[in-house]
Every structure is written in C-alpha cells, then in structure tokens.
Design a protein around this motif. Structure first.
Motif, PDB file in Angstrom:
ATOM      1  N   GLN A  16       1.864  -4.372   3.325  1.00  0.00           N
ATOM      2  CA  GLN A  16       1.564  -4.433   4.752  1.00  0.00           C
ATOM      3  C   GLN A  16       2.568  -3.635   5.575  1.00  0.00           C
ATOM      4  O   GLN A  16       2.188  -2.936   6.520  1.00  0.00           O
ATOM      5  CB  GLN A  16       1.508  -5.892   5.223  1.00  0.00           C
ATOM      6  CG  GLN A  16       0.311  -6.643   4.693  1.00  0.00           C
ATOM      7  CD  GLN A  16      -1.008  -6.036   5.127  1.00  0.00           C
ATOM      8  OE1 GLN A  16      -1.275  -5.882   6.318  1.00  0.00           O
ATOM      9  NE2 GLN A  16      -1.841  -5.658   4.167  1.00  0.00           N
ATOM     10  N   LYS A  19       1.728   0.066   5.266  1.00  0.00           N
ATOM     11  CA  LYS A  19       0.512   0.411   6.008  1.00  0.00           C
ATOM     12  C   LYS A  19       0.778   0.438   7.516  1.00  0.00           C
ATOM     13  O   LYS A  19       0.278   1.321   8.217  1.00  0.00           O
ATOM     14  CB  LYS A  19      -0.604  -0.580   5.678  1.00  0.00           C
ATOM     15  CG  LYS A  19      -1.137  -0.450   4.257  1.00  0.00           C
ATOM     16  CD  LYS A  19      -2.071  -1.589   3.939  1.00  0.00           C
ATOM     17  CE  LYS A  19      -2.649  -1.493   2.544  1.00  0.00           C
ATOM     18  NZ  LYS A  19      -3.464  -2.670   2.202  1.00  0.00           N
ATOM     19  N   TYR A  45      -9.017   5.597   6.003  1.00  0.00           N
ATOM     20  CA  TYR A  45      -9.577   4.242   5.998  1.00  0.00           C
ATOM     21  C   TYR A  45     -10.692   4.164   4.970  1.00  0.00           C
ATOM     22  O   TYR A  45     -11.463   5.109   4.820  1.00  0.00           O
ATOM     23  CB  TYR A  45     -10.136   3.868   7.368  1.00  0.00           C
ATOM     24  CG  TYR A  45      -9.141   4.012   8.496  1.00  0.00           C
ATOM     25  CD1 TYR A  45      -7.830   3.561   8.359  1.00  0.00           C
ATOM     26  CD2 TYR A  45      -9.514   4.589   9.693  1.00  0.00           C
ATOM     27  CE1 TYR A  45      -6.920   3.681   9.393  1.00  0.00           C
ATOM     28  CE2 TYR A  45      -8.613   4.716  10.740  1.00  0.00           C
ATOM     29  CZ  TYR A  45      -7.320   4.257  10.586  1.00  0.00           C
ATOM     30  OH  TYR A  45      -6.422   4.386  11.608  1.00  0.00           O
ATOM     31  N   ASN A 103      -5.128  -6.198   0.418  1.00  0.00           N
ATOM     32  CA  ASN A 103      -6.344  -5.507   0.857  1.00  0.00           C
ATOM     33  C   ASN A 103      -7.283  -6.433   1.634  1.00  0.00           C
ATOM     34  O   ASN A 103      -7.966  -5.990   2.556  1.00  0.00           O
ATOM     35  CB  ASN A 103      -7.054  -4.853  -0.325  1.00  0.00           C
ATOM     36  CG  ASN A 103      -6.368  -3.567  -0.751  1.00  0.00           C
ATOM     37  OD1 ASN A 103      -5.646  -2.940   0.017  1.00  0.00           O
ATOM     38  ND2 ASN A 103      -6.586  -3.168  -1.992  1.00  0.00           N
ATOM     39  N   ASP A 106      -6.140  -6.439   5.218  1.00  0.00           N
ATOM     40  CA  ASP A 106      -6.629  -5.247   5.919  1.00  0.00           C
ATOM     41  C   ASP A 106      -8.073  -5.436   6.379  1.00  0.00           C
ATOM     42  O   ASP A 106      -8.415  -5.116   7.521  1.00  0.00           O
ATOM     43  CB  ASP A 106      -6.586  -4.019   5.007  1.00  0.00           C
ATOM     44  CG  ASP A 106      -5.216  -3.411   4.890  1.00  0.00           C
ATOM     45  OD1 ASP A 106      -4.230  -4.073   5.255  1.00  0.00           O
ATOM     46  OD2 ASP A 106      -5.134  -2.262   4.418  1.00  0.00           O
ATOM     47  N   TYR A 110      -8.634  -5.225  10.233  1.00  0.00           N
ATOM     48  CA  TYR A 110      -9.113  -3.930  10.721  1.00  0.00           C
ATOM     49  C   TYR A 110     -10.568  -3.626  10.368  1.00  0.00           C
ATOM     50  O   TYR A 110     -11.131  -2.665  10.889  1.00  0.00           O
ATOM     51  CB  TYR A 110      -8.257  -2.787  10.147  1.00  0.00           C
ATOM     52  CG  TYR A 110      -6.776  -3.032  10.202  1.00  0.00           C
ATOM     53  CD1 TYR A 110      -6.117  -3.185  11.416  1.00  0.00           C
ATOM     54  CD2 TYR A 110      -6.028  -3.117   9.028  1.00  0.00           C
ATOM     55  CE1 TYR A 110      -4.747  -3.412  11.463  1.00  0.00           C
ATOM     56  CE2 TYR A 110      -4.660  -3.339   9.063  1.00  0.00           C
ATOM     57  CZ  TYR A 110      -4.033  -3.493  10.281  1.00  0.00           C
ATOM     58  OH  TYR A 110      -2.690  -3.720  10.319  1.00  0.00           O
TER      59      TYR A 110
END
Length: 155
Positions: A16, A19, A45, A103, A106, A110
């Motif tokens: 994290q 990223k 992305y 993941n 994410d 997002y």
C-alpha cells in the motif's frame, strides 16, 4: 500464527505504501526508466485480474475479485491456524495472504488495482504488476517448493 499474520501485514503495508507513493508522484501512464531497456516504473490501473483478465467485463468483475480475494484470505487464515508450525508452508501462505489483501484493498478503495512495475525487453512486455502481485507469485513458488520437498522427504 501471529508471526505469519505479522508477515502478511508487512506485505500489505509495503504494498500500500508503494502504491500511494507512485500514485502521488506519477500521472496515469507516465513512465520512468530504472534499468533502461528492461525495467520502468509506470502508473497503470487494472480492473481485471492477472494479465488484465476480465478487465473490460463491464464492472461486475470488481465485486467478483473482491469476493474471491476475501474468500481466499479467509481460507488462508484457516490453513495458517491448522499448519502454523510448518514454516515454509506458512511463509508461502502469509505472502499470498498479504498480496491478496493488498489487491482487495485497492479494489475497495479505487475500483481497480494500482500497478507500477513494468518489465520489458525490446518489443516484449510483461504486464505491469505491483508488490502484492510479487508476494503472491513468491508465495505460490514457495508452495511448490514446499510440496516438492515434502514429497522428497516421504520417499
């Protein structure tokens, strides 16, 4: 079991943090060569899974991959609770657990996975990936090694 969950947490935190750092420094699609002709950092992305599988599926895949990652994480925690004395096996599971949760975070935050590592040579490009993906691959490879060593010991 605590050391293995701690390892998974380290993977999640590193994933994290990397990223977030890349997302703050790079614009989408921007590339920065690290080892020219082989390795770049880039912000991309991925709405799909490995190799952008189902990336253009229309949105339902987000929930599918969240459910899949969460289910895998729960199963791995259960396996760790039963086999935490098996060091290599538990190391592999912890790496996969950390990557899977990284993941899933994410996707929840997002709606896609943030990828930023691009490996290539001439016109051949490996799909972009991240530290969570690397941890999953490392864990999967370690699971195979653990199984090979287990089979060898039983002969």
């Amino acid at each position: 079991m605590l050391p293995w969950l701690g390892l998974a947490m380290v993977v999640i935190l590193l994933d994290q943090a990397s990223k977030i750092a890349i997302s703050r420094v790079f614009e989408f699609g921007q590339r920065m060569p690290i080892a020219d002709g082989f390795f770049d950092l880039t912000l991309l992305y991925n709405k799909g899974a490995a190799f952008s599988f189902l990336a253009a599926a229309g949105g339902w895949q987000k929930y599918f991959f969240i459910a899949l990652g969460t289910g895998a994480a729960l199963f791995i925690v259960w396996l760790l609770s039963r086999h935490n004395q098996q060091r290599l096996f538990s190391f592999a599971l912890a790496m996969i657990l950390g990557g899977a949760i990284g993941n899933v975070i994410d996707r929840l935050a997002y709606g896609h996975v943030v990828d930023f590592i691009l490996v290539y040579w001439r016109d051949w490009y490996w799909p972009a990936f991240n530290l969570a993906d690397s941890a999953i691959v490392c864990g999967a490879g370690t699971l195979m090694l653990d199984e090979l060593l287990r089979v060898r010991r039983t002969k």
